[in-house]
Write an enzyme that holds these catalytic residues in place. Structure first.
Site, PDB file in Angstrom:
ATOM      1  N   ASP A  77       0.834  -1.177   0.000  1.00 18.04           N
ATOM      2  CA  ASP A  77       0.000   0.000   0.000  1.00 18.04           C
ATOM      3  C   ASP A  77       0.881   1.243   0.000  1.00 18.04           C
ATOM      4  O   ASP A  77       1.410   1.640   1.012  1.00 18.04           O
ATOM      5  CB  ASP A  77      -0.897  -0.026   1.234  1.00 18.04           C
ATOM      6  CG  ASP A  77      -1.937   1.068   1.176  1.00 18.04           C
ATOM      7  OD1 ASP A  77      -1.771   1.998   0.369  1.00 18.04           O
ATOM      8  OD2 ASP A  77      -2.905   0.978   1.947  1.00 18.04           O
ATOM      9  N   TYR A  78       1.051   1.827  -1.158  1.00 17.81           N
ATOM     10  CA  TYR A  78       1.957   2.955  -1.255  1.00 17.81           C
ATOM     11  C   TYR A  78       1.431   4.174  -0.534  1.00 17.81           C
ATOM     12  O   TYR A  78       2.163   5.029  -0.098  1.00 17.81           O
ATOM     13  CB  TYR A  78       2.225   3.286  -2.726  1.00 17.81           C
ATOM     14  CG  TYR A  78       3.057   2.241  -3.381  1.00 17.81           C
ATOM     15  CD1 TYR A  78       4.434   2.253  -3.201  1.00 17.81           C
ATOM     16  CD2 TYR A  78       2.491   1.222  -4.112  1.00 17.81           C
ATOM     17  CE1 TYR A  78       5.224   1.275  -3.762  1.00 17.81           C
ATOM     18  CE2 TYR A  78       3.267   0.233  -4.673  1.00 17.81           C
ATOM     19  CZ  TYR A  78       4.643   0.272  -4.505  1.00 17.81           C
ATOM     20  OH  TYR A  78       5.413  -0.691  -5.052  1.00 17.81           O
ATOM     21  N   LYS A  79       0.105   4.240  -0.473  1.00 20.18           N
ATOM     22  CA  LYS A  79      -0.481   5.408   0.159  1.00 20.18           C
ATOM     23  C   LYS A  79       0.011   5.546   1.584  1.00 20.18           C
ATOM     24  O   LYS A  79       0.282   6.629   2.052  1.00 20.18           O
ATOM     25  CB  LYS A  79      -2.011   5.294   0.133  1.00 20.18           C
ATOM     26  CG  LYS A  79      -2.586   5.709  -1.188  1.00 20.18           C
ATOM     27  CD  LYS A  79      -4.068   5.452  -1.232  1.00 20.18           C
ATOM     28  CE  LYS A  79      -4.322   3.988  -1.482  1.00 20.18           C
ATOM     29  NZ  LYS A  79      -5.727   3.674  -1.553  1.00 20.18           N
ATOM     30  N   SER A  80       0.128   4.424   2.250  1.00 21.09           N
ATOM     31  CA  SER A  80       0.477   4.531   3.655  1.00 21.09           C
ATOM     32  C   SER A  80       1.958   4.323   3.914  1.00 21.09           C
ATOM     33  O   SER A  80       2.461   4.691   4.944  1.00 21.09           O
ATOM     34  CB  SER A  80      -0.334   3.530   4.463  1.00 21.09           C
ATOM     35  OG  SER A  80      -0.180   2.255   3.909  1.00 21.09           O
TER      36      SER A  80
END
EC number: 3.6.4.12
Lengths: 600, 580
Positions: free
Chosen positions: A25-28
């Protein structure tokens, strides 16, 4: 990848949750970044014996393969290419001498791949000489320049790695001031979380890491890791293997507790080591400027036109004509059995794990605490059976935890990691009952003949030897379009059997085997039963005229509850005929839709 | 052994497509069915549960089987044969029909114990009459009567032979469900239960006589106890899918071909139906429309028409317009199904943890082709002897994506086949290296610790040998029904008949089925305690991990309706992150 399912339309309701097994999860977590810092001194351009490519050439091939593999499998990672020991300098404000930034820290794209291609081979060496040249070496300046690359990035970086490619163990030729400066800059970098690796290449007389580089590179993750004792790479293949093992940050899908018994929780990391790479989804672009557009999905009420929040909706399933209604979170919570984690059930002898117990790619489980390491060491000819709950609201699956011992190759590179493989075990529902045919078996002479054939066609299988032709073709196509090439680069399809070679190797064996098993008039390639041919092939035979069903007829079927007797095409036609909207194509969905419409 | 199903569910999957069963449930509601020893559930309640579980199964299976319900010992009389004082207190509650939720509700609300008694043989005759009248002129694969009774009424055996003759002639099969086992009854009941009455002993003898005359060998196997039946019927049975045959030709080079048929043997089973979204007020699907709009990445979020968009792909930093037409023309194509051998390799070269794909195929020769059978057997046996596998290119159909896979030899007592499993492509693999666990200076388990783990493993072995040396597996995962679907159907059923009640708790049997077997749990207590002492435990919970999971799960709790306000902001919060 094509699944059996794709053709039966059974797989439309795959839980999104299960697909996201890659879990990154790149967002996090932020982006991964990798800087190639490549020595461009004269020594790097010296060809090896027997036409071996020069260290520089090998490095460029490596960089290229990392670029393309990043594009395919981790397209959010940032990569940079910087040369040191150059004559020319190219960096912001040109404040660093003899440092040449070839590619800024950014996503690799088609142009960059082409750039690196331009630096390969004899011609590439020439290009490098003309654009950058070889000059003084100041590794300290180069490292400083690289640290600026990282700090100029506005994105959050989660993993920062820098790889130094060189064949010189004393880059400053004994200049202790420059050595000291380089060590200082290296430790500054390391302090900001950059991992520095050395990809040292073959040098006549041997590469002595202890002379200088041991103080520059990051200490290994673990004292037992053999990072520094590694021999320098003499072959491209070794270098690629070494780079590949390092370039990707191992990222755990989950860090979970393994519960051995009440109150005995120990930590393990769960990793994905094999995951089917798929063609990415297409994106929508605005026709006028080829810029991506964003898609927004809205729910609204058909009658009032007002926008609906998900809380304004409920979920239903229809069974036996009755609509069963649940809240969205009830649907989710039904899937919850226990909190995320692994729960040890017990142990079984290894032979209880059957070959056909396979549902999806295995996970890799690495012990993070001594007690698990203890269990790992003691697991001899047994596997541990565990209940696995990946995330909240994910229903349990059972895993066979099969211990794997560490294995290293001649170059001390790890080829099998220590830990457990978690094999997913099927439930009763997942195993299908088959009607097995009763057929005669082969005689000894027939088997022996086949053994000769098998013998002739032996090869050494390697799991990384086959590229996915569908993916490769897709990316070659994109590459060609991005670079305005006339035609995409040709791909070699390694999944195709080499028929000529096989025929040649078998010689008369194939005929001999056929004579042993087939009667003279038997054609193994003929059709067993005459198949219905498509209309065109049968010489333009007319399509069977569609029989429209009257509404009364259909209502009759609905009332008697025997719509199920009709075939899917007939049901589909009926849906069309009566203007019934169907979301799925499953038979049951068609039936439900028709029933709903006609019982209104 | 207890029934895994009533006879309505065909045990074989090779049934003809139209095959259906007509089945009459014949339930004794007479007053003796309400009698029970203190603390025990009355036979009536048990029998009712059996029926409920069975009907519920049938409803969710949505097959074409038809079901009737006859009550005997009821206060009223309602049947075709009733005349004068004959066939009294027998009531046909429901004619043959496909079962539905209405039937379930009727059973729940309207079927009560009666105050009368009726002869179970009379009830049997009513059921036979019902079956014969209502199936007249229609095709059924099986006619079956299920008798649930405590046999506690005097029956006259004089008609028995005629009844047996009629059953045989009509091809009707029988199943009995009793409060006591067929062989363990008599005057010495096994579990301290009540001794059988004289009527029951006589009834049991007649039951045996009927069942043995219908099927001399296995007749008694169709007599079950209520408790066994409840346990077995609690499991929602999956609907058998007809295995899809995949006919193809196995090729080795251009001059060796063997006709084959592949079947999916293992594959993650998913429920047939999915949830659809409806309006919360009206519960109508049509009241909701999902609408996708496209907008530019500018500050105004200018909307654009779908027609003004084209398809493209990311190639690293590049965005490449690539129309569907071009894509179809340029993409990799395959010209048809294929099962082509690339070569053979040692089984030891294939790592099972590198298996990919979501299915296992079993490959046979076509059932009517003995030559192909011999040829394939030759290959299977050669591979088995040599401990080798065939590496094959597999293509399901024209323009399907090619797979690389291994075909393993599999020789069983009853059949031989190849077992095909997909292998990874280079792009699918992640080569991670991990710190060594052996030769690790930081930590190597001591002898003491290792022996503690050894005794734990010994105490937790799930496969054990009994007195006769027969190995017994205490925890067979492949015998557990997928708990997700068991729970789903339990909730669906509950909600269907109790629309406003909250969801029920998990069935206890399901919870138990997923836990460490009691015997093992008891056995491993002491070794676990020792282990605890030998290894220092530390609860490692890193702050970072906690935060990540919070971020990950953060929005999933928003759908609960607890806080609408947060929800309103969340979509833009998500898009902002994507944008970044």
């Amino acid at each position: 990848m094509a699944q059996w399912n794709d053709y039966h339309h059974e797989d439309e309701d795959v839980d999104g949750e299960e697909r996201d097994e890659s879990g990154v999860d790149y967002k996090s977590t932020g982006r991964d970044s990798l800087v190639f810092l490549v020595d461009a001194s004269k020594e790097m351009f010296i060809m090896g014996e027997d036409e071996e490519p020069s260290p520089f050439d090998m490095t460029m091939q490596c960089v290229r393969s990392v670029y393309t593999s990043k594009i395919i499998s981790s397209d959010k990672d940032l990569v940079a290419l910087v040369f040191y020991g150059t004559e020319q300098s190219k960096n912001p404000r040109n404040s660093f001498k003899h440092v040449y930034i070839y590619h800024d820290l950014d996503l690799p794209g088609a142009r960059r791949v082409q750039d690196v291609d331009g630096l390969r081979g004899e011609k590439g060496a020439q290009v490098a000489g003309e654009t950058m040249g070889s000059g003084n070496t100041n590794l300290g300046e180069a490292l400083w320049c690289c640290s600026n690359l990282y700090s100029d990035i506005k994105l959050r970086l989660s993993h920062k790695r820098l790889m130094i490619f060189t064949c010189r163990d004393t880059p400053h030729g004994g200049d202790s001031e420059r050595d000291r400066q380089a060590r200082t800059k290296a430790s500054d970098l390391k302090e900001t979380g950059v991992v520095i690796d050395l990809m040292h290449l073959m040098k006549p007389g041997g590469f002595d890491v202890s002379l200088f580089f041991c103080d520059v590179v990051s200490p290994p993750e673990d004292e037992a890791e053999l990072g520094l004792q590694m021999e320098p790479c003499g072959k491209l293949e070794d270098l690629q293997k070494r780079v590949r093992a390092k370039e990707m940050k191992k990222r755990s899908v989950a860090r979970l507790n393994l519960c051995l018994g009440e109150g005995m929780n120990v930590a393990v990391g769960v990793y994905i080591t094999a995951l089917q790479a798929r063609k990415p989804n297409a994106i929508k672009l605005y026709r006028d400027n080829n810029e991506p557009v964003r898609t927004k999905t809205r729910l609204y009420h058909t009658q009032t036109g007002s926008l609906l929040l998900p809380s304004d909706t409920k979920r239903v399933q229809v069974y036996a004509g009755r609509q069963i209604v649940m809240e969205k979170d009830e649907v989710d919570v039904i899937k919850k059995f226990s909190d995320p984690g692994l729960e040890l059930i017990g142990f079984k002898p290894m032979e209880r794990l059957k070959l056909h117990h396979h549902l999806r790619s295995a996970v890799f489980i690495y012990p993070e605490e001594e007690m698990v390491t203890g269990v790992w060491s003691a697991c001899v000819n047994v596997f541990a059976l565990c209940k696995y709950t990946r995330i909240r609201n994910s229903p349990p699956r059972f895993l066979a935890l099969v211990p794997q011992k560490e294995e290293v190759d001649d170059g001390q590179a790890q080829i099998a990691a220590p830990g457990f493989h978690g094999i997913f075990l099927p439930y009763a529902d997942d195993i299908r009952t088959l009607d097995t045919p009763q057929l005669p078996t082969a005689s000894e002479s027939q088997v022996d003949k086949m053994k000769e054939i098998v013998h002739k066609l032996r090869f050494k299988y390697r799991s990384d030897a086959f590229e996915n032709p569908v993916l490769q073709q897709h990316y070659r196509n994109l590459e060609a379009l991005a670079l305005d090439l006339m035609a995409p680069e040709h791909i070699e399809d390694l999944t195709m059997p080499n028929v000529n070679m096989i025929d040649q190797r078998l010689g008369s064996l194939a005929q001999e085997f056929r004579d042993l098993v087939y009667p003279a008039d038997y054609n193994p390639e003929g059709k067993t039963a005459p198949k219905r041919k498509p209309a065109e092939a049968a010489g333009g035979t007319e399509k069977k005229p569609k029989v429209e069903m009257s509404e009364d007829e259909l209502r009759g079927h609905v009332q008697k509850g025997n719509l199920g007797k009709l075939t899917v095409p007939v049901l589909k036609d009926a849906c069309k005929q009566f203007g019934v909207k169907v979301t799925g194509t499953k038979k049951q969905e068609l039936i439900d839709a028709l029933t709903a419409q006609l019982t209104k | 052994s207890p029934p895994d199903s009533f006879k309505s569910e065909g045990k074989e999957i090779k049934m003809a497509r139209s095959a259906k069963t007509a089945l009459v449930l014949c339930l004794d509601v007479g007053f003796s069915m309400s009698n029970s020893a203190p603390g025990q559930e009355p036979p009536f309640q048990q029998a009712k549960k059996v029926i409920q579980k069975f009907v519920q199964r049938q409803v969710f299976a949505e097959n074409k089987d038809e079901l009737g319900l006859v009550l005997f010992g009821s206060d009223n009389t309602k049947n075709n044969l009733a005349k004068d004082d004959q066939y009294q207190n027998i009531s046909v509650h429901r004619q043959l029909m496909i079962p539905n939720f209405e039937l379930l509700e009727e059973i729940q609300n309207d079927v009560h114990p009666g105050s009368q008694q009726a002869d179970w043989l009379d009830a049997l005759v009513v059921c036979m009459d019902l079956l014969q009248n209502e199936t007249l002129g229609k095709k059924y694969e099986r006619l079956n009567i299920v008798m649930l009774t405590d046999l506690n009424t005097p029956s006259s055996p004089d008609q028995l032979d005629i009844i047996i003759g009629n059953l045989k002639r009509a091809g009707i099969t029988l199943q009995f469900f009793l409060p006591f086992p067929v062989d363990g009854g008599g005057s010495n009941p096994p579990h301290g239960g009540k001794a059988l009455s004289r009527e029951q002993q006589q009834g049991l003898e007649m039951t045996k006589q009927v069942m043995m005359s219908l099927d001399e060998e296995d007749g008694l196997e169709e007599v079950y106890t209520f408790s066994d039946a409840i346990e077995k019927l609690s499991v929602f049975k999956r609907v058998e899918k007809r295995p899809m045959a995949w006919p193809c030709t196995l090729t080795i080079g251009s001059s060796l071909a063997i006709k084959i048929v592949g079947y999916k043997a293992v594959c993650e089973e998913r429920p047939r139906k999915s949830w659809s979204v409806v309006d919360a007020q009206t519960h109508q699907k049509d009241d909701i429309k999902r609408d996708v709009v496209y907008c530019l990445n500018d500050d105004e979020e200018t909307e654009v028409q779908k027609d003004d968009t084209i398809q493209g792909y990311r190639y690293g930093s590049d965005i490449v317009p690539f129309s569907k037409v071009d894509q179809d023309q340029m993409k990799y194509k395959t010209d048809g199904k294929s099962f082509a051998v690339l070569g053979f390799t040692k089984q030891s070269m294939i790592n099972r943890h590198q298996f990919v794909g979501t299915q296992v195929l079993k490959v046979f020769a076509p059932k009517d082709d003995e030559h192909a059978g011999v040829a394939l057997s030759g290959l299977i046996r050669a591979l088995d002897d040599l401990k080798m596998v065939a590496v094959v290119r597999y293509v399901y159909a024209r323009n399907g994506n090619p797979q690389l896979g291994a075909a393993f030899p599999c020789i069983k007592e009853k059949y031989e086949c190849l077992v095909y499993i997909q292998l990874p492509f280079m792009e699918d693999l992640r080569q991670y290296s991990f710190p060594s666990l052996e030769n690790n200076k930081k930590y190597t388990p001591s002898e003491d610790q290792l022996s503690a783990v050894d005794s734990l493993i010994d105490s937790m072995m799930l496969v054990e040998e009994d007195k006769d040396g027969v190995k017994k597996d205490l925890f067979k995962v492949n015998h557990i029904p997928n708990p997700q679907y068991q729970r789903l159907f339990q909730c669906l059923h509950h909600r269907a008949v109790n629309p406003s009640a909250p969801l029920p708790p998990m069935d206890p049997w399901l919870t138990t089925a997923l836990q460490r077997p009691l015997a093992v749990a008891t056995r491993c207590q002491a070794p676990l305690e020792i282990l605890k002492k030998k290894f220092p435990l530390k609860e490692v919970v890193k702050k970072k991990e906690l935060k990540t999971s919070k971020e990950l799960f953060g929005n999933s709790c928003l759908g609960t309706g607890r806080s609408n306000q947060i929800y309103l902001y969340s979509p833009s919060y998500i898009t902002m992150q994507v944008k970044a």
